[in-house]
Design a protein around this motif. Structure first.
Motif, PDB file in Angstrom:
ATOM      1  N   ALA A   1     -12.952 -33.777   1.255  1.00  0.00           N
ATOM      2  CA  ALA A   1     -13.081 -34.922   2.161  1.00  0.00           C
ATOM      3  C   ALA A   1     -12.408 -34.681   3.497  1.00  0.00           C
ATOM      4  CB  ALA A   1     -12.497 -36.169   1.503  1.00  0.00           C
ATOM      5  N   THR A   2     -11.356 -33.876   3.511  1.00  0.00           N
ATOM      6  CA  THR A   2     -10.612 -33.656   4.748  1.00  0.00           C
ATOM      7  C   THR A   2     -11.028 -32.381   5.470  1.00  0.00           C
ATOM      8  OG1 THR A   2      -8.852 -32.616   3.434  1.00  0.00           O
ATOM      9  CG2 THR A   2      -8.599 -34.950   3.972  1.00  0.00           C
ATOM     10  N   SER A   3     -11.912 -31.595   4.870  1.00  0.00           N
ATOM     11  CA  SER A   3     -12.410 -30.375   5.529  1.00  0.00           C
ATOM     12  C   SER A   3     -13.676 -30.730   6.296  1.00  0.00           C
ATOM     13  CB  SER A   3     -12.681 -29.279   4.485  1.00  0.00           C
ATOM     14  OG  SER A   3     -11.532 -29.007   3.724  1.00  0.00           O
ATOM     15  N   THR A   4     -13.503 -31.463   7.378  1.00  0.00           N
ATOM     16  CA  THR A   4     -14.650 -32.047   8.074  1.00  0.00           C
ATOM     17  C   THR A   4     -14.928 -31.359   9.409  1.00  0.00           C
ATOM     18  OG1 THR A   4     -13.173 -33.694   9.075  1.00  0.00           O
ATOM     19  CG2 THR A   4     -14.288 -34.308   7.019  1.00  0.00           C
ATOM     20  N   TYR A   5     -14.859 -30.041   9.427  1.00  0.00           N
ATOM     21  CA  TYR A   5     -15.111 -29.329  10.682  1.00  0.00           C
ATOM     22  C   TYR A   5     -16.535 -28.797  10.700  1.00  0.00           C
ATOM     23  CZ  TYR A   5     -14.794 -24.768   8.376  1.00  0.00           C
ATOM     24  OH  TYR A   5     -15.022 -23.672   7.583  1.00  0.00           O
ATOM     25  N   MET A   6     -16.999 -28.415  11.888  1.00  0.00           N
ATOM     26  CA  MET A   6     -18.381 -27.951  12.039  1.00  0.00           C
ATOM     27  C   MET A   6     -18.508 -27.194  13.354  1.00  0.00           C
ATOM     28  SD  MET A   6     -19.753 -31.699  13.048  1.00  0.00           S
ATOM     29  CE  MET A   6     -18.424 -32.343  12.050  1.00  0.00           C
ATOM     30  N   MET A   7     -19.598 -26.473  13.484  1.00  0.00           N
ATOM     31  CA  MET A   7     -19.884 -25.762  14.735  1.00  0.00           C
ATOM     32  C   MET A   7     -21.102 -26.377  15.413  1.00  0.00           C
ATOM     33  SD  MET A   7     -20.752 -21.727  15.480  1.00  0.00           S
ATOM     34  CE  MET A   7     -19.062 -21.213  15.264  1.00  0.00           C
ATOM     35  N   GLY A   8     -20.946 -26.679  16.693  1.00  0.00           N
ATOM     36  CA  GLY A   8     -22.054 -27.194  17.480  1.00  0.00           C
ATOM     37  C   GLY A   8     -22.035 -26.574  18.861  1.00  0.00           C
ATOM     38  N   LEU A   9     -23.154 -25.996  19.281  1.00  0.00           N
ATOM     39  CA  LEU A   9     -23.271 -25.337  20.585  1.00  0.00           C
ATOM     40  C   LEU A   9     -22.212 -24.248  20.763  1.00  0.00           C
ATOM     41  CD1 LEU A   9     -23.946 -28.444  22.893  1.00  0.00           C
ATOM     42  CD2 LEU A   9     -25.602 -26.919  21.785  1.00  0.00           C
TER      43      LEU A   9
ATOM     44  N   GLN B   1     -14.595 -33.640  12.582  1.00  0.00           N
ATOM     45  CA  GLN B   1     -15.043 -35.027  12.445  1.00  0.00           C
ATOM     46  C   GLN B   1     -13.822 -35.899  12.162  1.00  0.00           C
ATOM     47  OE1 GLN B   1     -18.371 -35.601   9.691  1.00  0.00           O
ATOM     48  NE2 GLN B   1     -17.429 -37.521   9.016  1.00  0.00           N
ATOM     49  N   ARG B   2     -13.644 -36.938  12.962  1.00  0.00           N
ATOM     50  CA  ARG B   2     -12.408 -37.715  12.898  1.00  0.00           C
ATOM     51  C   ARG B   2     -12.396 -38.719  11.757  1.00  0.00           C
ATOM     52  NH1 ARG B   2      -9.328 -37.938  17.789  1.00  0.00           N
ATOM     53  NH2 ARG B   2      -8.695 -40.053  17.203  1.00  0.00           N
TER      54      ARG B   2
ATOM     55  N   GLY C   1     -23.004 -33.755   5.247  1.00  0.00           N
ATOM     56  CA  GLY C   1     -23.622 -32.560   4.687  1.00  0.00           C
ATOM     57  C   GLY C   1     -22.973 -32.054   3.427  1.00  0.00           C
ATOM     58  N   SER C   2     -21.823 -32.605   3.045  1.00  0.00           N
ATOM     59  CA  SER C   2     -21.164 -32.165   1.823  1.00  0.00           C
ATOM     60  C   SER C   2     -21.808 -32.825   0.615  1.00  0.00           C
ATOM     61  CB  SER C   2     -19.676 -32.521   1.869  1.00  0.00           C
ATOM     62  OG  SER C   2     -19.050 -32.239   0.633  1.00  0.00           O
TER      63      SER C   2
ATOM     64  N   LEU D   1     -11.759 -28.343  18.496  1.00  0.00           N
ATOM     65  CA  LEU D   1     -10.667 -27.528  17.968  1.00  0.00           C
ATOM     66  C   LEU D   1     -10.499 -26.256  18.803  1.00  0.00           C
ATOM     67  CD1 LEU D   1     -11.333 -27.784  14.122  1.00  0.00           C
ATOM     68  CD2 LEU D   1      -9.885 -29.240  15.539  1.00  0.00           C
ATOM     69  N   LYS D   2      -9.269 -25.772  18.878  1.00  0.00           N
ATOM     70  CA  LYS D   2      -8.997 -24.572  19.658  1.00  0.00           C
ATOM     71  C   LYS D   2      -9.362 -23.309  18.891  1.00  0.00           C
ATOM     72  CE  LYS D   2      -5.227 -26.628  22.354  1.00  0.00           C
ATOM     73  NZ  LYS D   2      -3.786 -26.533  22.729  1.00  0.00           N
ATOM     74  N   ARG D   3      -9.319 -23.369  17.561  1.00  0.00           N
ATOM     75  CA  ARG D   3      -9.628 -22.171  16.770  1.00  0.00           C
ATOM     76  C   ARG D   3     -10.396 -22.564  15.504  1.00  0.00           C
ATOM     77  NH1 ARG D   3      -4.139 -22.861  16.573  1.00  0.00           N
ATOM     78  NH2 ARG D   3      -3.901 -21.242  18.160  1.00  0.00           N
ATOM     79  N   ASP D   4     -11.042 -21.578  14.918  1.00  0.00           N
ATOM     80  CA  ASP D   4     -11.831 -21.769  13.703  1.00  0.00           C
ATOM     81  C   ASP D   4     -10.897 -21.891  12.497  1.00  0.00           C
ATOM     82  OD1 ASP D   4     -13.555 -21.698  11.578  1.00  0.00           O
ATOM     83  OD2 ASP D   4     -14.590 -19.856  12.174  1.00  0.00           O
ATOM     84  N   PRO D   5     -10.915 -23.022  11.767  1.00  0.00           N
ATOM     85  CA  PRO D   5      -9.998 -23.207  10.639  1.00  0.00           C
ATOM     86  C   PRO D   5     -10.534 -22.661   9.311  1.00  0.00           C
ATOM     87  CG  PRO D   5     -11.203 -25.226  11.004  1.00  0.00           C
ATOM     88  CD  PRO D   5     -11.702 -24.239  12.030  1.00  0.00           C
ATOM     89  N   THR D   6     -11.653 -21.939   9.342  1.00  0.00           N
ATOM     90  CA  THR D   6     -12.280 -21.487   8.097  1.00  0.00           C
ATOM     91  C   THR D   6     -11.327 -20.664   7.231  1.00  0.00           C
ATOM     92  OG1 THR D   6     -14.461 -21.443   9.142  1.00  0.00           O
ATOM     93  CG2 THR D   6     -14.211 -20.198   7.116  1.00  0.00           C
ATOM     94  N   ARG D   7     -10.642 -19.712   7.838  1.00  0.00           N
ATOM     95  CA  ARG D   7      -9.755 -18.852   7.068  1.00  0.00           C
ATOM     96  C   ARG D   7      -8.629 -19.659   6.426  1.00  0.00           C
ATOM     97  NH1 ARG D   7      -9.411 -13.533   6.877  1.00  0.00           N
ATOM     98  NH2 ARG D   7     -10.857 -13.352   8.646  1.00  0.00           N
ATOM     99  N   LYS D   8      -8.112 -20.642   7.170  1.00  0.00           N
ATOM    100  CA  LYS D   8      -7.033 -21.481   6.635  1.00  0.00           C
ATOM    101  C   LYS D   8      -7.521 -22.263   5.428  1.00  0.00           C
ATOM    102  CE  LYS D   8      -6.230 -25.474   8.375  1.00  0.00           C
ATOM    103  NZ  LYS D   8      -5.875 -26.594   9.279  1.00  0.00           N
TER     104      LYS D   8
END
Length: 513
Positions: free
Chosen positions: A348-356, A362-363, A369-370, A223-230
């Motif tokens: 179910a659709t909030s499947t983002y994560m931070m790695g490195l 996640q597609r 982890g949920s 992803l280009k940006r962090d979707p947490t706030r959205k």
């Protein structure tokens, strides 16, 4: 040489001081006993005083024998520690409990520390006074009586003031090793995927393995940006609407409302039993935007299981149907089926994560982890197996499933046909087959043996990666946790093993752990 002499002299002086202090303490106790005996004899009859003295003497002798036996056993164990046999056994255990795949050469203290396991709790060097006071104040806030609050605070102050830090469960060398390993950024220390051993990897190798996983374009998207706030704003809107319409309470609203911007964290656990030591992908969602909501929804659908490749749209359709048919749903929640499905779909659709340091999406499948993912996946798997068995050309004579492991009894000539059939039910759910060998087949932690008579027996199964490591008794855990480990092992042996001789052996093995 001079340093060794100084050390021996110091040890001798310390031992002499310990003996002197013990003799002094014994003298004080003796005088107290004599004074107490005089007081008792002045207040009771001579016969009663003599009988009391006899009882006390027998009790003293009994306790003396027990204490002496403990000291003798302790001395014997100390002698055994210096024996070559024990050294060899310890060396073998360290090789099983610590797997070093890094370029760092581990010394004995570092190996001893890591062999304690990643669940080992180090005793604190000081009393956590601030944490204790904070806990007491939180408890006092729930009290309404001011006098009662003051009593609780006074008692807490007394207890904290008389408390002392527990004895260290690490040697000075192990504490130094812990500091050295913690500050060494060239290595990454992780628990193994299976077997409970501790693995040391080069940090560069670990990061490369993680990058290889995240580079799979079929599974993850950068992803280009962090979707947490959205996601946070979307969830806030859903919860506010449910609260305003009285479908959740104010307390539930504040509990479910995300209070932090924590991003789910992606990491991997090394599979040391496989070539090149690949990683199993893991996502920690604790504290994330959807974590509390996922737990809330999980309590509503109230099932168990896990299957990470579950197709989300199919699973959501199955879950909606199950909820619509569930007449007990109003007993568990004031939410409608549409409300529950809205929250579940959001999780179910909030499947983002931070790695490195990068954000990925996640597609496919439910979010790893949920808290709600295992439950939702299991509902789908229940539907899946019913459909697979109802439409099978040849139904197995026995089918049992736990999560994604199944135990099946079917005629040999139908195995390939049945495997093909169940693998055509869903494009993302695929089964592999493992047949029995030497008339036995493992299932979870049991080994099922087929006898010549056609009957079966069950024994405990331990994978080749099993290390016999559990929670160590000197770990700074509550005693109930340690006893729980023993009870679990004993319960497993008593409830699963079918033959008394093997059950007795399993119980003896459990006691040795």
């Amino acid at each position: 040489m001079e340093a060794s002499n100084i050390l021996r002299k110091t040890e001798s002086k310390l031992l002499g001081e310990r003996i002197r202090q013990t003799v002094f303490t014994l003298g004080v106790i003796k005088r107290q006993c004599e004074e107490l005996e005089t007081t008792i004899r002045s207040q009771v009859s001579r016969d009663l005083a003599n009988r009391l003295a006899e009882v006390v003497e027998r009790s003293r002798e009994s306790e003396h024998r027990k204490c002496k036996m403990r000291q003798v056993n302790k001395y014997d164990r100390l002698r055994e520690k210096s024996s070559p046999v024990l050294d060899t056994t310890l060396s073998q255990q360290l090789e099983r409990w610590v797997v070093n795949k890094s370029d760092r050469e581990l010394n004995d203290d570092e190996k001893s520390l890591l062999a304690k396991g990643m669940n080992y709790a180090v005793s604190p060097t000081s009393i956590p006074t601030i944490d204790l006071i904070t806990g007491v104040e939180l408890a006092c806030n729930k009290l309404t009586d001011k006098t009662e609050k003051d009593q609780v605070r006074a008692e807490a102050v007394k207890v904290i003031g008389s408390s002392h830090a527990p004895k260290s469960n690490l040697t000075p060398g192990e504490r130094k090793a812990m500091k050295d390993l913690r500050t060494d950024e060239s290595v990454t220390i992780l628990p193994s995927d299976k077997g409970r051993c501790t693995v040391v990897l080069n940090t560069t190798d670990y990061k490369q393995k993680v990058d290889d996983l995240l580079s799979d374009a079929n599974t993850y998207t950068l992803l280009k940006r962090d979707p947490t706030r959205k996601y946070k704003e979307q969830l806030r809107g859903i919860l506010k609407r449910l609260c305003d319409s009285d479908r959740i309470t104010k307390a539930q609203y504040y509990l479910l409302m995300p209070s932090s911007d924590t991003v789910p964290r992606f990491y991997g656990l090394p599979k040391v039993h496989k070539p090149l030591c690949p990683l199993r992908p893991i996502v920690s969602s604790i504290g994330s935007v959807t974590y509390q909501v996922a737990k809330f929804v999980a309590d509503i659908i109230a099932l168990t299981g896990l299957f990470t490749n579950t197709p989300v749209p199919d699973a959501l359709r199955v879950i909606r149907r199950r909820l619509e048919e569930d007449v007990t749903l109003p007993d568990r929640t004031t939410l409608s089926v549409d409300d529950v499905m809205e929250l579940l779909t959001f999780c179910a659709t909030s499947t983002y994560m931070m790695g490195l340091g990068k954000i990925y999406q996640q597609r496919e499948g439910f979010a790893m982890g949920s808290p709600v993912s295992p439950l939702a996946s299991n509902i789908f798997m229940e539907w899946f197996e019913v459909r697979a068995l109802d439409t099978a050309p040849h139904v197995p004579s026995f089918w049992a499933r736990y999560v994604d492991d199944t135990f099946v009894v079917i005629r040999e000539e139908y195995i390939d046909e049945f495997t093909t059939h169940i693998n055509n039910i869903s494009p993302t759910i695929k089964f592999t087959m493992e047949g029995e060998e030497n008339h036995q087949l493992p299932m979870l932690d049991t080994l099922i043996h087929r006898k010549d008579t056609g009957s079966t027996k069950i024994t405990i199964y331990r994978k080749p990666t099993h290390t016999d490591q559990y929670l160590l008794m000197d770990s700074h855990h509550p005693l109930q946790h340690k006893l729980g480990v023993i009870r679990t092992l004993v319960h497993r042996a008593e409830s699963l093993v079918t033959e008394e001789e093997i059950k007795s052996w399993s119980l003896k093995r459990s006691r040795k752990r």
